[in-house]
Write an enzyme that holds these catalytic residues in place. Sequence first.
Site, PDB file in Angstrom:
ATOM      1  N   GLU A 293       0.826  -1.220   0.000  1.00  0.00           N
ATOM      2  CA  GLU A 293       0.000   0.000   0.000  1.00  0.00           C
ATOM      3  C   GLU A 293       0.861   1.272   0.000  1.00  0.00           C
ATOM      4  O   GLU A 293       0.484   2.298   0.554  1.00  0.00           O
ATOM      5  CB  GLU A 293      -0.972  -0.016   1.181  1.00  0.00           C
ATOM      6  CG  GLU A 293      -1.898  -1.224   1.163  1.00  0.00           C
ATOM      7  CD  GLU A 293      -2.717  -1.368   2.429  1.00  0.00           C
ATOM      8  OE1 GLU A 293      -3.358  -0.386   2.843  1.00  0.00           O
ATOM      9  OE2 GLU A 293      -2.713  -2.478   3.007  1.00  0.00           O
TER      10      GLU A 293
ATOM     11  N   GLU B 105      -5.240  -8.641  -0.158  1.00  0.00           N
ATOM     12  CA  GLU B 105      -5.944  -8.487   1.113  1.00  0.00           C
ATOM     13  C   GLU B 105      -7.315  -7.921   0.807  1.00  0.00           C
ATOM     14  O   GLU B 105      -7.449  -6.947   0.077  1.00  0.00           O
ATOM     15  CB  GLU B 105      -5.182  -7.541   2.046  1.00  0.00           C
ATOM     16  CG  GLU B 105      -5.624  -7.587   3.493  1.00  0.00           C
ATOM     17  CD  GLU B 105      -4.770  -6.686   4.372  1.00  0.00           C
ATOM     18  OE1 GLU B 105      -5.329  -5.728   4.947  1.00  0.00           O
ATOM     19  OE2 GLU B 105      -3.553  -6.928   4.473  1.00  0.00           O
TER      20      GLU B 105
END
Length: 354
Positions: A182, A286
């Site tokens: 991220e 995820e």
Amino acid sequence: MTDSNTRPGGRLPVLVRLIAVAALVLPLAACDLLGEKNVGPTPSAAAASGAAPAPGATGAAAAPAEATGLPYDVRPLLKPAKKYLGIAADGAPLSMAAVDEFSAKAGKKPNMIEFYSGWGDEYDSKGARNAWDSGALPYIAWEPFTVSLADIAAGKSDDYVKRYAAGIRNANVPVAISFAHEFNGGWYEWGTKHATAADFVAAYQHLHDVFAQLGVGQVIWVWSPNSINPMPAVALKPYYPGDTYVDWVGIVAYYTHLEAGTFDTLYTPTLTQIRTFTQKPWLIAETGSEPGARKPADIANLAANVIKRPDCLGFIWFNINKETNWRIDSDPQALSSFKQAVSDGRYGFDVKSP
């Protein structure tokens, strides 16, 4: 050691993070020019030359890694015919209790287990072995909370990195590593508010090179941006280390009330941008869905679309009650939907014989 109801490494709560967003070299010898794991010299040739086996090398016949002393050959795991069914679960894989509970409720065992490793943590060889012995590929989100990407790139953490790599080499079971996931968001210490794209690339490549120099070929390297939806102005290409350094692309995105929750809106725009610079296989690194009336449909939407995409390797479900109850059994309808979705024979396979 963190509380079992938190993501290891002190990850920022997903909903808090999403609300905040809404309010606002040395090429690896183990890879060929196409980025695939290279066979390298045969064991006999390597022995004759006195050279160490190339990372990932197995020779012409793939004997068990334990018997040959070579790194585990991860190549068959890179593009399996079936889909990975992955989870992150409380305490796993050091404790497998939550995985066993998930398996009983879902009607299928996961074959990938994600866990989190903070910078400075030693490699969890026991947890990785637990995962592998249960039939699951260990998947590590390696989180550099306590060091800058620039310092990693400059080699200032090399003693630690070499120790971590040696732990993986000595355990000799395959492991996927997603470093500084991220990175295209601003909510982490390694994100856009604290580091440049050049910092990220240099740090990622440096880690990869250190592992290669130590002959650690048991690693599948994962490059994991967040979905571009919260920050569409952040281009992904400058953050890409190159096909020589990446085995898999991982995209992180959750089904929440903050975004239009369909596969096409959560993942397709990000993947479309990524496909302009790499064709590497990808997985949903995820995900989860908030509890509520929409959750069963979210689960069905996710699972059906992963099956439809031949280049999608599978997904990792965040099966933890944190910030909200992401677990598959947050209500009976959600559990029924998940169980039905993963009953498809294309989900799950033997990672030891993919």
